[in-house]
Scaffold this active site. Structure first.
Site, PDB file in Angstrom:
ATOM      1  N   ASP A   1       5.709  32.201 -30.548  1.00 57.41           N
ATOM      2  CA  ASP A   1       5.108  31.584 -31.731  1.00 57.41           C
ATOM      3  C   ASP A   1       5.957  30.424 -32.242  1.00 57.41           C
ATOM      4  O   ASP A   1       7.185  30.444 -32.159  1.00 57.41           O
ATOM      5  CB  ASP A   1       4.976  32.658 -32.823  1.00 57.41           C
ATOM      6  CG  ASP A   1       4.308  32.151 -34.069  1.00 57.41           C
ATOM      7  OD1 ASP A   1       3.123  31.791 -33.994  1.00 57.41           O
ATOM      8  OD2 ASP A   1       4.973  32.100 -35.120  1.00 57.41           O
TER       9      ASP A   1
ATOM     10  N   GLU B   1       3.349  28.467 -27.855  1.00 56.85           N
ATOM     11  CA  GLU B   1       2.469  27.874 -28.851  1.00 56.85           C
ATOM     12  C   GLU B   1       3.180  26.613 -29.342  1.00 56.85           C
ATOM     13  O   GLU B   1       4.004  26.661 -30.250  1.00 56.85           O
ATOM     14  CB  GLU B   1       2.198  28.828 -30.016  1.00 56.85           C
ATOM     15  CG  GLU B   1       1.133  28.301 -30.960  1.00 56.85           C
ATOM     16  CD  GLU B   1       1.479  28.442 -32.436  1.00 56.85           C
ATOM     17  OE1 GLU B   1       0.661  28.029 -33.267  1.00 56.85           O
ATOM     18  OE2 GLU B   1       2.567  28.948 -32.763  1.00 56.85           O
TER      19      GLU B   1
END
Length: 737
Positions: A419, A472
């Site tokens: 993330d 990401e």
């Protein structure tokens, strides 16, 4: 006359402990109780000293039950001292008594250290890849006694104790031993059993008592709102997934079909009473659903322990502990094993970018900025009010790298979706001028974060080639999914945020305006093969007022559903791996909320059930046709057939794979039905319509080509097929022969 030998019950003055030292131990201020408590060798022999609060008398015993001495009380709070009849250092036990009450205590200060010089060396070097077996709390049999070994890094603390259910949360009873070379504190706590709550009591370098800290390496934690760590037995799981793991070790993942179902496990479904499902209940429902739907992987929003449900797990306080919301860690292991037995992979969202500032967490862990940067320009994230890891500190880097290895080794996970990578890569991320500190070369790149990501990927792929990592990352940082030895970050894949933004923008427009935004579709193919991309329609697109996927679509209800069906087929025909967030496969109307289950009742309505059937068939078609997946990440797998028909908003392209039949993907993204539309194709003959989003079974108007079209060679030598293009629809064709 021969002088009588000195009695051992009358120690030399040099054998005695000073009153000030006794007071320091009783008050919990002594920095090194191992130097004075437990078994001590003195000039007159071995002595035992212990602090047992509440005891009036103490008798000492060897482990085999042999009495070895009676200790004298030197302080009414429970400090005892006395000679013991042993000939070598060994663990001992005490029978404590107060009135009619008696209890046994095994002396934690009579045990040798557990960690060794090699652990110190590897940790200081930053090459220790088994920290998850050394740090935290681990059950073991040490010098003949069962208990738990505790180890925690707190180099700037004056004193660290482990406190918990087993010692009445009394920081004086299990003060830990400092390994000065590494700043690690350790202790073997005998007789501690699995299931005990514990934390670390830390006195900072200025003598201040800090808030009790949860174990950074805890493998189990209490259910919120409680936040203590829990002593856990070593994971007990009989793995039956070697065929699954062997397959993923042996293939080029870029050339495998990957269709990912993104799931928040707390809100996919709920019990009738509104409670969250356990891992075993999720296994009974979610695994068969994903298999039937044709997904290849389940990607979970973070399942590591976190205190606040609305954070969705992205603000974790326990990177090593599967959250207690869904049961025991063994339940998660059983879930992964069950997935692997039917060929489903499990990917975890992983958050090494930042951590929350809860008092029991990592922030200001030993009274200093230990895991984070002290300067808020480097150590505080303004978007999420969180602390940023200090990637330049070897111990922090090792903590995170070991966590990635831990999930792969202990729980057999198939991948980590990392993330907020962009926030890690740029020192000025979400910061104004003057609010960030340049790197050593004056640039804005976070070179320490780059080295961390490269090291993490190198070790993870090196140790577990069956695993993949997915970034990401929303910027144009080069070579995110290229190998480290070629100057890349080393990820296996990268989320294609540009595809998501451009295509969502295009499909949310009224069809009459789409011809003015043709480039929102075509532009993505200019960089589609610069990275190994995953096409994400994630949870981020259906929260915070953005509306659900079906709600984003323009027009009346029929057009909304037709648009969304076309979008999904467009995406499944586009180069790149696929990711779809739960609920969007059946066109949930409402925004996602972590507080409630998906609206499964919608499946009783034909349009919603039709959408679910379409996604299922898209998955099955994508997996069955190598042309649609085997060159997802390579330019030779894509060829435009129609790229410039902006007036009619028609797009057509060919997907290829060596030795396989090509698949033509043709999109009509307006409500206009074209009955005789000419499309160039690479070979003459009959082409079979393998998918049509306008089919009645999906809720469409059932316009199409009767399952077949004929491609013919024209006088000019070009091969074309004249076919019907349904409104707001995508069709896929492949040659019959």
């Amino acid at each position: 006359m021969t002088k009588a030998p000195k009695k051992v019950s009358e120690p030399d003055k040099a054998d005695q402990i000073s009153a000030s030292e006794v007071e320091a131990i009783v008050m919990g201020r002594h920095r090194d109780p191992f130097a004075f408590l437990g078994v001590q060798e003195t000039k007159s022999g071995f002595r035992a000293r212990c602090f047992v609060p509440g005891a009036e008398t103490i008798e000492a015993f060897a482990l085999d039950g042999t009495p070895i001495g009676t200790l004298a009380c030197l302080h009414p709070a429970g400090f005892f001292d006395g000679p013991v009849s042993i000939t070598t250092f060994q663990p001992i036990r005490y029978r404590a008594a107060r009135g009619d009450a008696e209890w046994m205590v095994t002396d934690p200060y009579s045990f040798w250290p557990v960690l060794g010089p090699m652990d110190d060396y590897l940790l200081k070097e930053g090459s220790h890849l088994r920290l998850f077996d050394k740090m935290g709390a681990h059950p073991m049999r040490h010098q003949g006694v069962d208990g738990f070994h505790f180890a925690v890094w707190a180099p700037n603390a004056q004193r660290v104790s482990v406190v918990g259910d087993f010692n009445d949360w009394d920081g004086r009873r299990h003060v830990m031993r400092l390994r000065r070379d590494t700043g690690i504190w350790e202790i073997f706590a005998p007789d501690v059993r699995p299931g005990s709550a514990y934390k670390f009591e830390i006195i900072g370098k200025k003598g201040e008592l800090l808030p009790l800290k949860a174990d950074p390496y805890a493998r189990k934690a209490e259910l919120r709102p409680k936040n203590a760590s829990i002593t856990a037995a070593e994971l007990d799981q009989t793995w039956e997934d070697e065929p699954h793991r062997k397959h993923w070790r042996s293939v080029d993942k870029r050339r495998q079909p990957m269709s990912i179902y993104e799931v928040h496990p707390g809100s996919w479904q709920r019990r009738d009473d509104g409670g969250m499902l356990s891992w075993d209940e999720l296994a009974e429902r979610l695994i068969p659903y994903c298999v039937d739907m044709g997904f290849t992987h389940i990607e979970f929003l973070p399942v590591s322990e976190h205190p606040y449900d609305p954070s969705w797990g992205y603000q974790t306080t326990g990177l090593y502990a599967p959250t207690a919301r869904f049961g025991e860690p063994e339940g998660f292991a059983r879930f992964v094993n069950g997935c692997h037995k039917v060929g489903l992979g499990v990917i975890l969202d992983w958050v090494p970018a930042h951590f929350p500032t809860d008092a029991h967490g990592l922030r200001w862990f030993d009274g200093t900025a230990l895991y984070e940067h002290e300067d808020p320009r480097q150590g505080f994230h303004p978007d999420w009010n969180t602390a940023i890891y200090n990637f330049g500190r070897i111990e922090v880097l090792s903590y995170l790298v070991n966590n990635a290895l831990y999930w792969a080794e202990k729980f057999h996970i198939d991948g980590l979706r990392v993330d907020a990578v962009a926030s890690m890569l740029y020192l000025d991320y979400s910061r104004k001028e003057g609010e960030w500190i340049p790197n050593e070369y004056g640039g804005r790149e976070n070179l320490e974060a780059v080295r961390f990501l490269q090291k993490m990927n190198t070790h993870l792929y090196g140790s577990h080639p069956e695993v993949m990592t997915i970034a990401e990352e929303s910027t144009s940082w080069p070579k995110v999914s290229q190998p480290v030895h070629e100057g890349g970050l080393g990820f296996g894949f990268k989320w294609n945020m540009g595809f998501m933004h451009d295509t969502l923008s295009y499909f949310s427009r009224e069809p009459v305006h789409r011809k003015f935004h043709h480039q929102e579709i075509t532009f993505g193919l200019l960089y589609a093969f610069s990275e190994n991309f995953v096409l994400p329609i994630s949870h981020d697109e259906v929260v915070h007022g953005k509306g659900s996927m079906i709600a984003k679509m323009p027009g009346d209800d029929w057009q909304k559903f037709a648009n969304l069906r076309a979008y999904y087929a467009f995406m499944w025909g586009y180069p790149g791996k696929k990711l779809l967030f739960m609920g969007q496969e059946f066109a949930q109307w409402s925004e996602w909320s972590e507080a409630r289950a998906l609206d499964w009742n919608l499946l009783q309505y034909a349009l919603h059930e039709g959408m679910r059937r379409l996604v299922r068939d898209l998955n099955l078609t994508y997996r069955a046709k190598p042309a649609l997946h085997a060159r997802d990440c390579e330019g030779d797998g894509f060829e435009w057939l129609i790229a410039d028909d902006q007036d009619r908003s028609v797009f057509a392209w060919l997907r290829r794979a060596p030795g396989e039949k090509p698949v033509a993907v043709i999109s009509n993204l307006t409500p206009v039905y074209h009955e005789r539309f000419s499309v160039p194709l690479p070979v003459a003959g009959r082409w079979r319509e393998i998918l049509n989003t306008d089919a009645e079974i999906y809720g469409g108007s059932d316009k199409g080509n009767g399952g077949r079209v004929a491609a013919e060679r024209n006088p000019d030598g070009h091969i074309t097929a004249t076919l019907s293009l349904p409104p707001l629809a995508v069709i896929m064709l492949e040659p019959e022969n």
